[in-house]
Design an enzyme around this catalytic site. Structure first.
Site, PDB file in Angstrom:
ATOM      1  N   TYR A  59       0.818  -1.205   0.000  1.00  0.00           N
ATOM      2  CA  TYR A  59       0.000   0.000   0.000  1.00  0.00           C
ATOM      3  C   TYR A  59       0.856   1.261   0.000  1.00  0.00           C
ATOM      4  CZ  TYR A  59       0.778   0.960   5.044  1.00  0.00           C
ATOM      5  OH  TYR A  59       1.329   1.267   6.268  1.00  0.00           O
TER       6      TYR A  59
ATOM      7  N   LYS B 252       6.371  -1.649   1.885  1.00  0.00           N
ATOM      8  CA  LYS B 252       5.175  -1.105   2.554  1.00  0.00           C
ATOM      9  C   LYS B 252       4.050  -2.125   2.418  1.00  0.00           C
ATOM     10  CE  LYS B 252       3.072   3.421   3.391  1.00  0.00           C
ATOM     11  NZ  LYS B 252       3.227   3.394   4.828  1.00  0.00           N
TER      12      LYS B 252
ATOM     13  N   GLU C 173      12.340   2.643  13.915  1.00  0.00           N
ATOM     14  CA  GLU C 173      11.403   3.727  13.585  1.00  0.00           C
ATOM     15  C   GLU C 173      10.225   3.677  14.542  1.00  0.00           C
ATOM     16  OE1 GLU C 173       9.919   3.055   9.578  1.00  0.00           O
ATOM     17  OE2 GLU C 173       9.820   0.910   9.893  1.00  0.00           O
TER      18      GLU C 173
ATOM     19  N   LEU D 232      11.102   1.729   6.876  1.00  0.00           N
ATOM     20  CA  LEU D 232      10.485   2.166   5.625  1.00  0.00           C
ATOM     21  C   LEU D 232      11.224   3.429   5.156  1.00  0.00           C
ATOM     22  CD1 LEU D 232       7.910   1.539   3.836  1.00  0.00           C
ATOM     23  CD2 LEU D 232       6.955   3.570   4.900  1.00  0.00           C
TER      24      LEU D 232
HETATM   25  N1  PDD Z   1       2.773   5.174   7.447  1.00  0.00           N
HETATM   26  N2  PDD Z   1       7.496   3.886   8.831  1.00  0.00           N
HETATM   27  C1  PDD Z   1       6.336   3.203   8.863  1.00  0.00           C
HETATM   28  C2  PDD Z   1       6.338   1.848   9.472  1.00  0.00           C
HETATM   29  C3  PDD Z   1       5.167   3.769   8.342  1.00  0.00           C
HETATM   30  O1  PDD Z   1       4.021   3.063   8.366  1.00  0.00           O
HETATM   31  C4  PDD Z   1       5.217   5.083   7.804  1.00  0.00           C
HETATM   32  C5  PDD Z   1       4.002   5.762   7.227  1.00  0.00           C
HETATM   33  C6  PDD Z   1       6.441   5.772   7.802  1.00  0.00           C
HETATM   34  C7  PDD Z   1       6.579   7.156   7.234  1.00  0.00           C
HETATM   35  O2  PDD Z   1       6.535   7.135   5.822  1.00  0.00           O
HETATM   36  P1  PDD Z   1       6.007   8.387   5.004  1.00  0.00           P
HETATM   37  O3  PDD Z   1       6.771   9.586   5.469  1.00  0.00           O
HETATM   38  O4  PDD Z   1       6.327   8.043   3.596  1.00  0.00           O
HETATM   39  O5  PDD Z   1       4.546   8.499   5.283  1.00  0.00           O
HETATM   40  C8  PDD Z   1       7.563   5.123   8.308  1.00  0.00           C
HETATM   41  C9  PDD Z   1       1.576   5.645   6.829  1.00  0.00           C
HETATM   42  C10 PDD Z   1       1.309   7.089   7.028  1.00  0.00           C
HETATM   43  C11 PDD Z   1       0.434   4.717   7.235  1.00  0.00           C
HETATM   44  O6  PDD Z   1       0.702   3.538   7.358  1.00  0.00           O
HETATM   45  O7  PDD Z   1      -0.711   5.178   7.385  1.00  0.00           O
END
Ligand code: PDD
Length: 292
Positions: free
Chosen positions: A38, A153, A186, A210
């Site tokens: 996703y 992801k 993270e 990620l």
């Molecule tokens: N999640 N690490 C993880 C495990 C995440 O699920 C996310 C973002 C990030 C940050 O990535 P980005 O800056 O590209 O949003 C890091 C999204 C927002 C979610 O799962 O809803």
């Protein structure tokens, strides 16, 4: 145009339809195996922010999982823009998901030539609350119980959900995760930063995190404003002596952490560099809106 969440239109396999009418097969491998990937993309003033980077990451997730990419780049863009147009919210975040598809007989081994299921919907993107801007959030640290391909992801988010619940049960808003090697990876749905002596420090990209798009944006803003930015492993000891700690994600931008495992971070208020970065981030968004 729809402006209430209950009336929203979603995209499913080529059609736009009310969410209440959207249905998928119970044999979808996303439902049965969590077999899918996703993206979450922020939309500012009805414009997709860093679309190319999100699309690139989606393609990497699809490639790593051997799920075929069902749309061309321009079809992805057109589909998401059409979805955005169908809703009144100025700022939104779109969720898109691709699963491997429907398979009638249970088998961990995917059948050949499955047709991926494509689903997307959008929600209003709310600004971070004044309470958080004034007071920050509370986090705890937890063992990172996830797999070793967190760079993908994947929709398979059970460990993230369990760790989020564990944080809540300890009266915290979120958790920072510690890998088997003892370094910080993270947050449960965000990347982690710390500030020490004016340096912005974040763990390097690896299979354990990620590659966050917001992390990338923060890095480019830091470079632009001559804020020293270092990618290196962070230990719990490092975090305990940090001047500031942040989490970053597409839906929250950068969030200040003011309590770590019950201990005050810095002076207990969102830090100076975070406040400065917040301003730069808003300017960056404004420039993006004006130039698109
Ligand atoms: N999640 N690490 C993880 C495990 C995440 O699920 C996310 C973002 C990030 C940050 O990535 P980005 O800056 O590209 O949003 C890091 C999204 C927002 C979610 O799962 O809803």
């Amino acid at each position: 145009m729809n402006d209430t969440v209950s009336q929203q239109i979603v995209y499913l396999n080529g059609s736009y339809l009310p969410m209440s009418e959207s249905q998928i097969s119970t044999q979808d491998r996303g439902f049965l195996f969590g077999d899918g990937v996703y993206e979450v993309i922020p939309v500012y003033q009805r414009k997709l922010f860093r679309f190319d980077a999100h699309l690139e990451r989606l393609k990497n997730s699809l490639k790593a999982t051997s799920i075929s990419n069902p749309l061309t780049d321009s079809e992805w863009q057109k589909m998401l823009e059409t979805l955005i147009e169908k809703h009144n919210w100025q700022d939104q975040f779109v969720y898109l998901q691709v699963t491997r598809g429907v398979q009638m007989t249970r088998d961990h081994m995917p059948a050949e030539c499955l047709t991926p299921t494509i689903y997307a919907y959008t929600n209003p993107l709310k600004p971070v609350s004044d309470t958080i801007i004034e007071n920050g959030i509370k986090v705890i640290t937890l063992d990172d119980i996830r797999w070793l391909r967190c760079d993908i992801k994947a929709i398979t988010l059970l460990p993230n959900v369990m760790m989020k619940l564990a944080a809540k049960s300890q009266d915290a808003d979120d958790a920072i995760l510690i890998t088997r090697e003892g370094t910080i990876s993270e947050g449960t749905a965000s990347n982690t930063f710390m500030v020490k002596d004016g340096n912005l420090i974040t763990p390097p990209n690896s299979h354990e995190i990620l590659p966050g798009i917001t992390r990338m944006v923060l890095e480019s803003i830091a470079n632009e404003h001559n804020i020293p930015m270092i990618e290196k492993d962070i230990t719990l000891d490092d975090l305990n002596s940090a001047d500031e700690i942040w989490l970053s994600s597409s839906t929250k931008e950068a969030l200040p952490i003011t309590k770590l495992n019950g201990q005050t971070v810095g002076n207990g208020k969102p830090g100076e560099l975070w406040l400065q970065m917040r301003e730069y981030y808003q300017q960056h968004k404004q420039k993006f809106i004006e130039s698109h």
